[in-house]
Design an enzyme around this catalytic site. Structure first.
Site, mmCIF file in Angstrom:
data_model
loop_
_atom_site.group_PDB
_atom_site.id
_atom_site.type_symbol
_atom_site.label_atom_id
_atom_site.label_comp_id
_atom_site.label_asym_id
_atom_site.label_seq_id
_atom_site.Cartn_x
_atom_site.Cartn_y
_atom_site.Cartn_z
ATOM 1 C CG HIS A 113 -1.963 -0.980 1.294
ATOM 2 N ND1 HIS A 113 -2.153 -1.796 2.386
ATOM 3 C CD2 HIS A 113 -2.920 -1.324 0.400
ATOM 4 C CE1 HIS A 113 -3.181 -2.588 2.160
ATOM 5 N NE2 HIS A 113 -3.665 -2.327 0.951
ATOM 6 C CE LYS A 138 -13.571 -5.247 1.656
ATOM 7 N NZ LYS A 138 -12.474 -4.519 1.006
ATOM 8 C CB SER A 181 -4.819 -6.389 4.120
ATOM 9 O OG SER A 181 -4.268 -5.121 3.840
ATOM 10 N NE ARG A 219 -2.909 -7.443 -4.449
ATOM 11 C CZ ARG A 219 -3.773 -7.905 -3.589
ATOM 12 N NH1 ARG A 219 -3.447 -8.007 -2.333
ATOM 13 N NH2 ARG A 219 -4.977 -8.275 -3.952
#
Length: 191
Positions: free
Chosen positions: A47, A71, A158, A120
């Site tokens: 990030h 989430k 994450s 990514r």
């Protein structure tokens, strides 16, 4: 034999507004302010790498931390903001704020020109592409810009960091020290 005259490929120079012309460097960028949105649960070096790239491209960057309880984040929004702030100190043009609701509404409210999204791997592309198209449909004036992190962070997420931390694995190569400490505490790891 008559020569056929073709229309110019771009508008004539006089068609560009004078306000956008700077004699020293040509045209100034139309986009000055971007948002880098995310849950950041937790912030990773990947990030921060994307953020550093955005901070070089834009005069102002707003890191928008999504407050989305659906989430099921490990950390509260306040905790994520607290983890982020010390890691943003080296970026004088970056601010951080929480947000909820539609990102595009946040962009309008804060006069944001572009959304930064990190890619990514190819697996990220379909989701991000669909999100970018929906945002364009909702507000065509706000662009989405995809930024690739350094390849050393291309597999870091994450979710993976939390999975390793959950079993008390070493995550210090993936997250800043304050985040590694917070993960150890959250999962009850010692040492």
């Amino acid at each position: 034999m008559a020569i056929m005259e073709l229309p110019p490929a771009t508008p004539p120079f006089s068609a560009f507004p004078r306000a956008n012309f700077l004699p020293s460097c040509g045209f100034r960028p139309a986009m000055q302010h971007c948002v880098y949105p995310g849950t950041f649960d937790p912030i990773t070096y990947g990030h921060l790498d994307v953020l550093e790239r955005a901070a070089k491209l834009f005069a102002r960057v707003t890191v928008a931390v999504a407050d989305n309880p659906d989430k099921g984040p490990l950390f509260t929004t306040a905790q994520r903001l607290e983890m982020l702030r010390p890691n943003l100190a080296k970026f004088p043009n970056v601010t951080v704020t929480p947000f909820s609701g539609l990102l595009i509404d946040f962009c309008v409210e804060h006069k944001i020109d572009a959304i930064i999204r990190g890619l990514r791997a190819l697996s990220d592309f379909e989701f991000e592409f669909n999100m970018a198209l929906m945002n364009r449909h909702l507000k065509p004036e706000v662009e989405t810009i995809f930024v690739m992190p350094n390849e050393q962070f291309s597999y870091t997420s994450s979710s993976l960091v939390k999975q390793v931390a959950k079993y008390c694995g070493d995550v210090s190569h993936f997250v800043p020290p304050n985040v590694a400490t917070a993960l150890k505490k959250a999962y009850g790891c010692t040492g």
